[in-house]
Write a protein that holds these residues in place. Structure first.
Motif, short mmCIF file in Angstrom:
data_model
loop_
_atom_site.label_atom_id
_atom_site.label_comp_id
_atom_site.label_asym_id
_atom_site.label_seq_id
_atom_site.Cartn_x
_atom_site.Cartn_y
_atom_site.Cartn_z
N ASP B 75 -72.69 28.62 -44.58
CA ASP B 75 -73.41 28.19 -44.54
C ASP B 75 -74.18 27.43 -45.75
O ASP B 75 -74.86 27.71 -46.51
CB ASP B 75 -75.29 29.01 -44.29
N HIS B 270 -74.71 37.04 -46.28
CA HIS B 270 -75.67 36.58 -46.17
C HIS B 270 -76.82 36.46 -44.49
O HIS B 270 -76.03 37.26 -43.46
CB HIS B 270 -75.68 34.54 -45.98
N THR B 271 -77.28 36.17 -43.95
CA THR B 271 -78.87 36.31 -42.62
C THR B 271 -78.08 34.48 -42.48
O THR B 271 -78.22 33.88 -42.41
CB THR B 271 -80.13 36.35 -43.40
N GLU B 272 -77.08 34.78 -41.27
CA GLU B 272 -76.22 34.09 -41.00
C GLU B 272 -77.71 32.84 -40.45
O GLU B 272 -78.09 33.18 -39.37
CB GLU B 272 -75.89 33.83 -39.27
N ALA B 273 -77.48 31.04 -40.10
CA ALA B 273 -78.19 30.32 -40.46
C ALA B 273 -78.40 29.82 -38.68
O ALA B 273 -76.87 29.00 -38.09
CB ALA B 273 -77.65 29.50 -41.02
N SER B 275 -80.11 28.17 -36.08
CA SER B 275 -80.16 27.25 -35.55
C SER B 275 -78.92 26.27 -36.08
O SER B 275 -78.10 25.70 -35.47
CB SER B 275 -81.55 26.62 -35.77
N TYR B 278 -75.46 27.32 -33.59
CA TYR B 278 -76.01 27.11 -32.49
C TYR B 278 -75.22 25.08 -32.49
O TYR B 278 -74.84 24.80 -31.64
CB TYR B 278 -77.49 26.62 -32.53
#
Lengths: 413, 413
Positions: B75, B270-273, B275, B278
């Motif tokens: 990310d 981490h908190t996956e990005a 958007s 996608y």
């Protein structure tokens, strides 16, 4: 050239199911933020792009309540902002004090250790916060270069008071950094008035955006430390660019180089993640249009309604209630109830997601968020209504309608 | 709570001007990629989310032409992927060989230095590439743990042949890494057939997306090195998780932890990005639906048309033409012409952006890209038509219509 068959990995068009995300974050992004992110790209040095960068800096000065020139985005998730600040401020051997009251305190300590810093922690039971006197005593004992502390630790829902810590640090020549990812926008934060030297955040909590961009701000004192470690990449370095200090052990997170990219010199570093910048700009724009105080009051209201509703459903609150964040509440999972089964039922039958927690709290509490775009009365009432059904199915005996009624009572005040 | 006036930082809704981005990247994102990015968010461990993650891994195995299980997104921008690979593979004191033939070779060397590695470079004049014999001699002299080399260096437009290097590395027990950000999707790349152990990319070139996500892939040998340095964060560590090896000097870029997040254990990092994920998924999906060979042929065709048109406008090509990338061409700025003024005129009058370069080539060449969504005949012909006007205004004497005609001739073949 023929197309080889092995290229034909097929996947359908993106079409995620609807979810109401009422956990500790990420939450549903504000549709306006997602729409802003679908705007067309412009070049890295296009006047439109540098204009958007400058506007984004100015907007985040408003969100952080700071006059810091060095206010910008780190391209990555909120933990990228944390690491950029710690690796840029801490040279190997530097002493850092990390008060730990939840998982994200451990994270700050762990990142600081990887920077080669001499890390000193003080710990508090999960569900409590530190008093200023406890921090003061630790500062005097450790005599660190940097105090690094989380404001809101989502793992416990606690919100550490920061207002008095700046003066303690200033009096001792200690730099003061806080990770405000979970709390910013939903709880008071005053970068300058509270004397912080560095702060980092993320979009996926009260800011109503997706994860992937980390707004950070640095005081002049923090910038001076970073400038003392300045190195410019070979390949774009000019003859009079001299290297000084201990080089920062990361290129990507070298805030000196990132400042040169965002600053008037516009020295190329990474290729700015334009769509995420559009999103970050929109998050701040919407928050300031609402007004920071109004946004915080909104989080306080919906947090209070959710909390009242959970209590009325017979659930016991976790942690020191004088120091919870407005935007997330933790409740004990009742004895004999399978917490994961309840969460799965909420998701399967009602498309509502709530969270559990980490480490000592894993499987012991549920965490329920009301933040950003989801800090609304309909989301609170829907969640309480659905939870009542799932709790009953799990064998507890909530008073019919009590959760929704208690929340409505808070709204009626 | 009243809204304080100082919150009222105003900025208008996002509304970037239309630009046709014909520089070395970023380029206009495919509208389908931007639309995919505006899909609603789901929770981090929602089955829909972990399903999208698994699909994204499978799609990038197709794009990289690899069977590597360890294929995932970092990310951040493409340089985040570079740093994640180098800091995860290289422990302090490890020897690395970096052949440099442009700015991005310098970048690999600089990042490796910051990892504390013992960095050995060999250099080639900008505009040329290395022969396998030159790499072989350097490998034998340096005896590195890792060979790190850029495939396509946008600063020079050169494309380093990699096909023969894997065997040289394998025979010597050297790990083989290439940054393929600028070349992937527009030029042949065969991760497994060419024997690479690590590769990293970005979305903003031939993949047709915005910057901000870095697809990477790792061979089993690379994963074994990383697993030998495994540490799990305090706060989510379990008793039987033992630490081994020299800890990786970054948390964010610790590919071992990132693998645990993407792998079956789904350990929170981490908190996956979401958007950006996608978007990355859509980039790969579109590329594979077209077919990798077809996409490369498309880049070859439009690159050839653009090159023929530029020559017909009287411009001299830069660099060894046997080894240019398909997706970007560099031409010398004619004597007496102000290169920046021409670029500014193209942007002001025609909303077309082209690039200059860095370091020794700054102000000496223009770089013109035909990549991703912009590898099309209309973009090539428009750019050549507009450039003819701007060149004439700058005092050169291009044959009227010659650029467009030469490109059309390529298309007519």
């Amino acid at each position: 050239m023929p197309t080889s068959r092995d290229d034909r990995v097929s996947a359908p068009e993106i079409d995620p199911p609807h979810r109401l995300l009422m956990g500790p974050g990420p939450i549903n992004a504000d549709p306006r933020v997602l729409r802003a992110m679908s705007a067309g790209l412009v070049g890295q040095y296009d006047p439109a792009m540098t204009g958007y960068m400058a506007e984004t800096q100015q907007l985040y000065r408003g969100v952080f309540r700071t006059a810091n020139d060095a206010t910008l985005l780190v391209d990555g998730t909120s933990r990228a902002g944390i690491e950029a600040i710690l690796v840029s401020l801490l040279a190997p051997g530097d002493r850092v004090l990390v008060p730990v009251f939840g998982r994200f305190g451990h994270l700050l300590a762990e990142i600081a250790e990887r920077c080669g810093a001499e890390v000193h922690t003080v710990e508090r039971e999960w569900g409590t916060v530190f008093t200023p006197e406890e921090i003061e005593a630790a500062l005097d004992r450790v005599r660190p270069k940097l105090l690094a502390i989380v404001q809101g630790d989502t793992s416990t829902t606690m919100c550490q008071p920061l207002a008095e810590l700046g003066a303690l640090c200033r009096a001792r020549g200690v730099l003061f950094y806080s990770d405000i990812t979970a709390s910013l926008g939903g709880n008071p934060f005053e970068m300058d008035a509270w004397g912080l030297d560095a702060a980092s955040a993320g979009l996926q909590k009260c800011l109503g955006g997706p994860s992937g961009s980390s707004p950070v701000s640095l005081s002049d004192a923090a910038v001076a430390v970073i400038r003392g470690r300045r190195h410019i990449e070979a390949g774009i370095r000019e003859d009079d660019d001299e290297a000084t200090g201990t080089r920062i052990a990361s290129n990507y997170f070298d805030l000196g180089m990132i400042l040169d990219y965002w600053g008037p010199r516009r020295l190329n570093h990474h290729t700015e993640a334009t769509s995420m910048l559009y999103g970050a700009r929109e998050c701040a724009r919407l928050l300031l249009a609402e007004g920071m105080d109004a946004a915080i009051a909104r989080h306080a209201l919906h947090g209070a309604a959710m909390t009242a509703g959970l209590v009325a459903l017979g659930l016991e609150l976790f942690g020191d209630q004088r120091h919870t964040m407005h935007n997330v509440v933790a409740v004990y999972i009742p004895d004999g109830v399978n917490g994961d089964a309840v969460r799965a039922g909420l998701l399967r039958d009602f498309a509502i997601e709530i969270g559990t927690s980490f480490g000592p709290l894993h499987g012991k509490v549920w965490r329920i968020g009301t933040m950003g775009y989801n800090a609304r009365h309909d989301t609170v009432l829907l969640t309480l209504a659905a939870l009542e059904h799932v709790l009953r199915a799990a064998g507890t005996n909530p008073t019919p309608g009590a959760g929704v009624a208690a929340a409505k009572e808070v709204y009626a005040r």
